[in-house]
Design a protein around this motif. Structure first.
Motif, PDB file in Angstrom:
ATOM      1  N   CYS A  58       0.859  -1.187   0.000  1.00 39.08           N
ATOM      2  CA  CYS A  58       0.000   0.000   0.000  1.00 39.08           C
ATOM      3  C   CYS A  58       0.895   1.236   0.000  1.00 39.08           C
ATOM      4  O   CYS A  58       1.833   1.327   0.788  1.00 39.08           O
ATOM      5  CB  CYS A  58      -0.899  -0.018   1.248  1.00 39.08           C
ATOM      6  SG  CYS A  58      -1.851   1.493   1.461  1.00 39.08           S
ATOM      7  N   CYS A  61       0.400   3.038   3.663  1.00 38.64           N
ATOM      8  CA  CYS A  61       0.783   2.434   4.952  1.00 38.64           C
ATOM      9  C   CYS A  61       1.762   1.273   4.835  1.00 38.64           C
ATOM     10  O   CYS A  61       2.189   0.722   5.845  1.00 38.64           O
ATOM     11  CB  CYS A  61      -0.468   1.975   5.692  1.00 38.64           C
ATOM     12  SG  CYS A  61      -1.213   0.490   4.995  1.00 38.64           S
ATOM     13  N   CYS A  70      -4.790   0.342   0.516  1.00 38.85           N
ATOM     14  CA  CYS A  70      -5.331  -0.911   1.028  1.00 38.85           C
ATOM     15  C   CYS A  70      -6.690  -0.703   1.713  1.00 38.85           C
ATOM     16  O   CYS A  70      -7.135   0.426   1.921  1.00 38.85           O
ATOM     17  CB  CYS A  70      -4.344  -1.538   2.010  1.00 38.85           C
ATOM     18  SG  CYS A  70      -4.328  -0.754   3.628  1.00 38.85           S
ATOM     19  N   CYS A  73      -6.750   1.608   4.819  1.00 40.71           N
ATOM     20  CA  CYS A  73      -6.582   3.037   4.544  1.00 40.71           C
ATOM     21  C   CYS A  73      -7.843   3.670   3.958  1.00 40.71           C
ATOM     22  O   CYS A  73      -8.072   4.862   4.134  1.00 40.71           O
ATOM     23  CB  CYS A  73      -5.401   3.251   3.605  1.00 40.71           C
ATOM     24  SG  CYS A  73      -3.810   2.961   4.394  1.00 40.71           S
TER      25      CYS A  73
END
Ligand SMILES: [Zn+2]
Length: 215
Positions: A58, A61, A70, A73
């Motif tokens: 991602c 993150c 992702c 998030c």
């Protein structure tokens, strides 16, 4: 060691590279696969190939994901102001199992380890700083303590090992310097000292999160 036909020896060699798999286990797996149907063997090799082809990190993150950003998030029910920093993607599962955390994550993919030559440059930190830097100081109607779209609390959830503690200390010092008003907490040691949080059971992990202390 027993001699095997070349395709068998090659498979055993590859399986032995997996964590926790020794020669005997690798042989057991290889013989199991030899007895399995062609379809079963193909399903396993296809799953491995798809893993490599379809998964990536991602961009926000660093969690392993098939969609970027992702699911954590982009989930609107999660609190984007609460950010939990973990060592590895598998640690997210350990925390999710508790069902007592509703914030977002940042995955470092490692810990600081001067002994093994792992410094801050080897951790995935570059996309962490922008997430902390959305302060809108001086904007009309907002005091300097207000963060717009940014994070208000960082939870340092690295393992209570020597490397995990060193990593938490580094993050605390660095974030303190750049964001003096940001709340920073450390998970409590409901997780036994010296152990990996990946192996903590749900109760221990829940206690560790609830008992986190502000730093
Ligand atoms: Zn993400």
């Amino acid at each position: 060691m027993q001699r095997f036909a070349e395709p068998m020896a090659r498979l055993i060699d590859e399986l032995r590279k997996l964590p926790g798999v020794g020669t005997r286990t690798a042989q057991r797996f290889a013989f199991h696969l030899l007895r399995a149907s062609d379809a079963e063997a193909a399903a396993l090799s296809d799953a491995i190939l798809r893993l490599k082809q379809h998964l990536r990190l991602c961009s926000l993150c660093n969690n392993i994901t098939d969609v970027d950003p992702c699911a954590y998030c982009t989930n609107p029910t999660r609190n984007p102001r609460l950010l939990c920093i973990v060592e590895e993607p598998t640690n997210i599962n350990a925390i999710e199992k508790t069902r007592s955390y509703n914030g977002v994550y940042h995955v470092l993919h490692g810990t600081l380890s001067p002994v093994n030559g792992v410094g801050p440059d080897q951790l995935r930190l570059s996309n962490l700083w922008p997430r902390l830097s959305s302060k809108t100081s001086g904007a009309p109607g907002l005091d300097s303590e207000t963060w717009e779209g940014g994070v208000t609390e960082v939870i340092l959830a690295t393992s209570p090992t020597v490397e995990g503690e060193a990593t938490a200390r580094y993050l605390l010092d660095t974030v303190r310097k750049t964001h003096p008003t940001l709340r920073i907490s450390r998970i409590a040691t409901g997780v036994p000292a010296g152990s990996d949080i990946e192996y903590a059971d749900e109760v221990t992990m829940t206690r560790a999160l609830e008992g986190r202390r502000e730093l």
